[in-house]
Design a protein around this motif. Structure first.
Motif, PDB file in Angstrom:
ATOM      1  N   LEU B 203       0.828  -1.208   0.000  1.00 10.32           N
ATOM      2  CA  LEU B 203       0.000   0.000   0.000  1.00 10.32           C
ATOM      3  C   LEU B 203       0.864   1.260   0.000  1.00 10.32           C
ATOM      4  O   LEU B 203       0.427   2.307  -0.448  1.00 10.32           O
ATOM      5  CB  LEU B 203      -0.946  -0.009   1.188  1.00 10.32           C
ATOM      6  N   ILE B 204       2.111   1.125   0.479  1.00  6.95           N
ATOM      7  CA  ILE B 204       3.015   2.270   0.376  1.00  6.95           C
ATOM      8  C   ILE B 204       3.295   2.551  -1.097  1.00  6.95           C
ATOM      9  O   ILE B 204       3.216   3.700  -1.560  1.00  6.95           O
ATOM     10  CB  ILE B 204       4.332   2.015   1.141  1.00  6.95           C
ATOM     11  N   VAL B 205       3.595   1.486  -1.825  1.00  3.47           N
ATOM     12  CA  VAL B 205       3.801   1.647  -3.262  1.00  3.47           C
ATOM     13  C   VAL B 205       2.561   2.255  -3.890  1.00  3.47           C
ATOM     14  O   VAL B 205       2.634   3.186  -4.704  1.00  3.47           O
ATOM     15  CB  VAL B 205       4.126   0.284  -3.916  1.00  3.47           C
ATOM     16  N   ALA B 206       1.405   1.736  -3.473  1.00  2.00           N
ATOM     17  CA  ALA B 206       0.152   2.253  -4.014  1.00  2.00           C
ATOM     18  C   ALA B 206       0.032   3.738  -3.741  1.00  2.00           C
ATOM     19  O   ALA B 206      -0.371   4.506  -4.609  1.00  2.00           O
ATOM     20  CB  ALA B 206      -1.030   1.508  -3.409  1.00  2.00           C
ATOM     21  N   PHE B 207       0.422   4.130  -2.527  1.00  4.87           N
ATOM     22  CA  PHE B 207       0.311   5.557  -2.214  1.00  4.87           C
ATOM     23  C   PHE B 207       1.222   6.392  -3.097  1.00  4.87           C
ATOM     24  O   PHE B 207       0.835   7.456  -3.581  1.00  4.87           O
ATOM     25  CB  PHE B 207       0.629   5.827  -0.748  1.00  4.87           C
ATOM     26  N   VAL B 208       2.451   5.902  -3.318  1.00  6.27           N
ATOM     27  CA  VAL B 208       3.373   6.668  -4.167  1.00  6.27           C
ATOM     28  C   VAL B 208       2.772   6.852  -5.559  1.00  6.27           C
ATOM     29  O   VAL B 208       2.755   7.961  -6.110  1.00  6.27           O
ATOM     30  CB  VAL B 208       4.754   5.969  -4.238  1.00  6.27           C
ATOM     31  N   ILE B 209       2.244   5.767  -6.103  1.00  6.47           N
ATOM     32  CA  ILE B 209       1.638   5.872  -7.439  1.00  6.47           C
ATOM     33  C   ILE B 209       0.447   6.825  -7.398  1.00  6.47           C
ATOM     34  O   ILE B 209       0.269   7.678  -8.269  1.00  6.47           O
ATOM     35  CB  ILE B 209       1.192   4.484  -7.941  1.00  6.47           C
ATOM     36  N   PHE B 210      -0.342   6.680  -6.345  1.00  5.56           N
ATOM     37  CA  PHE B 210      -1.517   7.534  -6.205  1.00  5.56           C
ATOM     38  C   PHE B 210      -1.101   8.993  -6.144  1.00  5.56           C
ATOM     39  O   PHE B 210      -1.674   9.860  -6.807  1.00  5.56           O
ATOM     40  CB  PHE B 210      -2.268   7.142  -4.934  1.00  5.56           C
ATOM     41  N   PHE B 211      -0.056   9.275  -5.380  1.00  6.19           N
ATOM     42  CA  PHE B 211       0.369  10.662  -5.225  1.00  6.19           C
ATOM     43  C   PHE B 211       0.859  11.234  -6.544  1.00  6.19           C
ATOM     44  O   PHE B 211       0.510  12.359  -6.915  1.00  6.19           O
ATOM     45  CB  PHE B 211       1.461  10.753  -4.151  1.00  6.19           C
ATOM     46  N   ILE B 212       1.642  10.438  -7.275  1.00  6.13           N
ATOM     47  CA  ILE B 212       2.116  10.911  -8.578  1.00  6.13           C
ATOM     48  C   ILE B 212       0.926  11.186  -9.494  1.00  6.13           C
ATOM     49  O   ILE B 212       0.872  12.202 -10.184  1.00  6.13           O
ATOM     50  CB  ILE B 212       3.068   9.874  -9.209  1.00  6.13           C
ATOM     51  N   SER B 213      -0.045  10.283  -9.456  1.00  7.73           N
ATOM     52  CA  SER B 213      -1.189  10.463 -10.342  1.00  7.73           C
ATOM     53  C   SER B 213      -2.016  11.676  -9.968  1.00  7.73           C
ATOM     54  O   SER B 213      -2.502  12.378 -10.851  1.00  7.73           O
ATOM     55  CB  SER B 213      -2.102   9.239 -10.318  1.00  7.73           C
TER      56      SER B 213
END
Ligand code: SF4
Ligand code: SF4
Lengths: 379, 341, 211
Positions: B203-213
């Motif tokens: 979910l950390i990875v998910a957050f990073v992707i989410f933040f970039i998006s």
């Protein structure tokens, strides 16, 4: 590649004017772009919005010294270098010896100005690519240089500081100290610039492999200065055709190496400027050490300068490249003809050759990387 | 707690509408000022200092008053209706999405079961309004800006949705209130709050992707291509002036807040206090929620004043060949993690 | 795959390095001046505005001639012999009334070229930079301190004296011409005398007093 195709199957192109009032054309340049989607198929620079008749004015002046303020205004970002080129030319015409101290001060001033000009150039380049903050950090440093200039000459931008056979006034007593202080505080800032911009991956992505200028093309267009050196050609008039006292200093000529992409791309041109600032710092250090503390700042010359009849072309290395003055004298006190060879003009003419097939965003990067000053292009 | 809009009295509807609007307006005034302050401090300046006394706090209000007085210019050849309508539609889209954001433990505009879905659907209207503005201005720069933004937002919606899905895989609910409630308590390693970002490394990875998006979705540097001032003058906003331009500005800041709040809800426990029961309750939960959202907004500003921007094709490349595959792989991994543990 | 991860890592690293730099500056001091409240201290010989110490000006016009853009406009009137304008602080005698000494600061390009040739150091730059005007003509600075009436008076006087001088000069010229004529005639006569003296020296004598 995006292609717009009409019903009859032909490609539809869009012509768009970038400038003269565009945020990143560095003044009043107009680029006529023919776009296919966002891809540029043709580009045509239109110049002349800042034409101020430098050459005609110079002929009208009744004194060679009166031309100097006008040379300042050609490339207003590096006025000291413009003056230096002009006075070197006139002194060669007069076969004049200039006092030692004057030469040292001139070199220090010219190198400081080179740094100031590069600071603005690379700052604006970053700004074109969307990095606002480095621009202002660099401006802070530039202000420090301008403070030194202001103390010495009284002006911050257009100095009219160098005179034929000397300087308009002597430097202030703390000059040496201030310059060495600046050199000391400026070195770490280059490191900071590297962190913030030079080696930032987004910045590299935006500049590497963009606007590639092969060395052959550069030579054919008579490019010079950082633009030529960015293409890997080791050519610097301070070394190759030394004027003033540049032969006394030890420094290197940084050239592009295609480190991040192709040789001669925007990043190479950019990094050459950054490294040149380091070399300028070296020259300044040596010059400060060698500068005599006492001495006249004006050689004895007649009140009205009247060079012998004849013509002369003298070239110097301005921050943008080979700045040449072609001067014809008819023995009177006013110059018969003064022609300036402006490096920015030459570099701007290469624009169509290196930018076809680029995107609009690349166009901005390319214009920024050749670092033109419109005042010099139009004169 | 499920409401159906027809069952509520008109007064209640108005109140429910007014609360997010107030929050947005106050936030926009503060955020525009704060953005200039952050920019100033980062750039060794001070930013606005003169209007209103302390650090020029009233600068945005002064700017607003100035914008209201400005002439409303509509280009001669513009498509008048679309031109006038686009800014309002843009604001309406981001405003409408606030309906499902759980601002506090006891306040949510509309506690519907498909909250996340509704939010994502409504925000995609933003794209439409930007194209509308770009097209209607009859200006080439605007058109280019509009096209860029359409491409950008449509593309970046996919990784956004894929990362939101990862959270939904964990929660099994589309209701943002439920998602928040599931994150209360401090159980992880004995002291960390039960926020999703701490629950699962993927979910950390998910957050990073989410933040970039969301950076890309709200047009922030390094993805601010639709309005990149050094390339496209001002993109789709080029021809706008006065209040209409202010609407764009407002919508943009509202969008930024919306997506940050969504991020806070999905990954940082929404209105949950980081100290368990300490400092909780309706008011404190609102405070924590806004704090988390505003911190994300601050990071966005910080990034903006640090980085250069990407080029349009690089932006697409990042989205289609990095973020989208990664977010889907990540989705699968999160699902596996959930099955195993 | 590995290289993709490496690239992303490098990208993130460079982004974080950059963000580290900016956050350091965020908490660092500001370098700007809050202009109307604080003002920069300019070096004393900053070139910002021209000033003429008119009491020291001898009206030699050198500054106006040195100016590349002709923004100094000087009109002088010769002082009549009955007045003594005194000396400048540098000891140069003043011989001219300065009926007009205008500098158009809107035209001036602050090049400092007019400052250097001045023999009495009375034109110089001062570090005063806040002199914007709404009307461009307000930027023409009048340094002459003569009242218009005074100007008219000195002009008249000077004209009179000039006319007088002219007259005197003409007179002198005439006298000179006459003298020359007389001399010539005398020379002629002498020559004649010499010529005829051998034959008839007495005959030419009565002609001597003839007008
Ligand atoms: S500073 Fe230069 S431009 Fe100004 S009055 Fe003096 S000579 Fe003329
Ligand atoms: S050069 Fe000096 S003395 Fe001569 S006119 Fe100008 S100000 Fe007066």
């Amino acid at each position: 590649m995006i292609e717009a195709i009409t019903e009859n199957g032909e490609r539809r192109e869009m012509t768009i004017n970038m400038g003269p009032q565009h945020p990143s054309t560095h003044g009043v340049l107009r680029l006529e772009l023919v776009l296919d989607g966002e891809v540029i198929t043709r580009v045509k620079p239109h110049i002349g919005y800042l034409h101020r008749c430098f050459e005609k004015y110079a002929e009208k002046m009744d004194d060679y010294a009166k031309v100097i303020p006008y040379t300042d205004r050609m490339d207003y970002v590096s006025a000291m270098n413009q003056e230096h080129g002009y006075v070197v030319a006139i002194e060669r015409m007069l076969e004049l010896e200039v006092p030692e101290r004057v030469e040292y001060i001139r070199v220090i001033m010219a190198e400081l100005q080179r740094i100031a000009s590069h600071l603005l150039g690379i700052g604006a380049f970053g700004l074109d690519l969307g990095a606002f903050t480095p621009f202002l950090y660099l401006f802070t440093e530039r202000e420090k240089i301008l403070d030194i200039f202001e103390k010495a000459s009284g002006a911050r931008l257009l100095y009219n500081y160098m005179a034929v056979a000397g300087l308009m006034r002597d430097v202030h007593p703390e000059f040496k100290e201030e310059v060495s202080d600046f050199v000391k505080t400026f070195r770490p800032k280059i490191k900071e610039l590297d962190d913030l911009l030079s080696y930032n991956q987004i910045f590299i992505k935006r500049t590497a492999n963009i606007g590639v200028l092969p060395d052959k093309v550069a030579l054919n267009y008579a490019a010079s200065g950082p633009v030529l050196r960015g293409s890997g050609v080791k050519w610097d008039l301070r070394k190759n055709d030394p004027y003033s006292i540049y032969d006394r200093f030890e420094f290197e000529i940084p050239v592009g190496s295609g480190e991040m992409g192709t040789l001669g791309d925007c990043w190479d041109r950019y990094i050459v400027r950054v490294r040149e600032m380091e070399q300028s710092l070296r020259i300044i250090e040596q010059a400060v050490d060698g500068m005599p503390d006492e001495g006249d700042v004006m050689a004895a010359i007649p009140k009205r300068i009247r060079p012998k009849e004849g013509e002369l072309y003298a070239r110097t290395e301005s921050p943008r490249g080979e700045l040449g003055y072609y001067i014809v004298s008819d023995k009177s006190a006013s110059p018969f003809r003064v022609k300036a060879r402006a490096p920015s003009f030459v570099h701007l003419s290469m624009l169509p050759a290196i930018s076809s097939g680029a995107l609009i965003a690349d166009m901005v990067a390319i214009v920024g990387s050749i670092d033109i000053v419109l005042g010099e292009v139009d004169r | 707690m499920t409401h159906y809009i027809l069952n509520i009295s008109p007064v209640a509807i108005l109140v429910h509408a007014a609360i997010p609007l107030t929050i947005i307006l106050v936030y926009a005034l503060v955020a525009i000022w704060a953005e200039r302050k952050v920019a100033g401090f980062i750039q060794d300046r001070l930013g606005p200092m003169r209007v209103g006394g302390w650090h020029g706090w009233a600068q945005s209000i002064a700017d607003l008053l100035k914008l209201i007085q400005k002439e409303d210019i509509i280009p001669t050849d513009a498509s008048r209706f679309l031109f006038k309508f686009a800014p309002f539609m843009m604001f309406a889209a981001s405003y409408a999405a606030f309906a499902v954001i759980p601002f506090s433990s006891s306040y949510i505009g509309s506690n519907i079961n498909i909250g996340v879905f509704y939010l994502l659907a409504v925000t995609s209207v933003l794209t439409l309004s930007i194209i509308m503005a770009g097209w209607a201005s009859n200006n080439k720069w605007s058109l280019l800006g509009g096209m860029r933004s359409a491409a950008q937002m449509v593309s970046y919606e996919i990784p956004t949705i894929a990362t939101v899905l990862t959270v939904i895989v964990v929660t099994g609910s589309l209701n943002l209130m439920t998602i928040t409630e599931m994150q209360s308590g401090n159980d992880i390693l004995g002291f960390l709050p039960n926020w999703f970002i701490f629950q699962n490394p993927f979910l950390i990875v998910a957050f990073v992707i989410f933040f970039i998006s969301i950076l890309a979705e709200s047009h922030r540097v390094p993805f601010d291509l639709p309005e990149s001032e050094s390339e496209l003058v001002a993109g789709y906003q080029t021809e706008y002036s006065g209040m209409r331009w202010a609407m764009f500005m407002l919508a943009e800041y509202a969008d930024m807040l919306l997506l940050s709040l969504l991020g806070a809800t999905l990954f940082f426990g929404g209105w949950n206090s980081p100290f368990g029961d300490f400092m909780s309750g309706p008011f404190w939960s609102f405070f924590w929620f806004m704090l988390k959202g505003l911190l994300l907004v601050f990071v966005m500003m910080w990034i903006r004043w640090t980085l250069p921007r990407y080029r349009v094709d690089q932006l697409m490349h990042i989205c289609w060949s990095i973020l989208i595959p990664l977010s889907f792989i990540n989705l699968v991994l999160v699902a596996l993690w959930e099955v195993i543990f | 795959m590995v290289s993709a991860f490496k690239n992303s890592w490098i990208t993130f690293k460079s982004i974080f390095t950059g963000m580290g730099v900016t956050i350091r500056h965020f908490f660092g001091p500001s370098v700007t001046l809050q202009y109307p409240d604080e003002r920069a201290v300019l070096p004393k010989d900053t070139r910002a505005k021209l000033y003429v110490n008119i009491d020291d000006c001898i009206g030699c016009n050198l500054c106006a001639r040195a100016c590349p853009v002709n923004c100094i406009d000087i009109e002088t009137v010769v002082a009549t012999s009955d007045v003594d304008l005194g000396k400048t602080s540098t000891g140069n005698p003043k011989r001219f009334w300065l009926t007009r000494f205008d500098i158009d600061m809107a035209k001036c390009m602050y090049c400092d070229l007019c400052v250097h040739p001045c023999p009495t150091f009375c034109i110089y730059m001062v570090p005063e930079y806040e002199y914007s005007e709404y009307d461009r003509t307000n930027l023409i600075y009048h340094f002459s301190n003569l009242e218009p009436a005074m100007v008219a008076e000195v002009k008249e006087k000077a004209e009179k004296e000039a006319a007088e001088k002219q007259r005197q000069r003409e007179e002198m010229m005439r006298k000179k011409a006459e003298e020359a004529k007389i001399k010539q005639m005398e020379a002629k006569k002498k020559a004649e005398e010499n010529n005829s003296g051998e034959n008839d020296a007495q005959s030419s004598k009565p002609e001597n007093g003839d007008p």
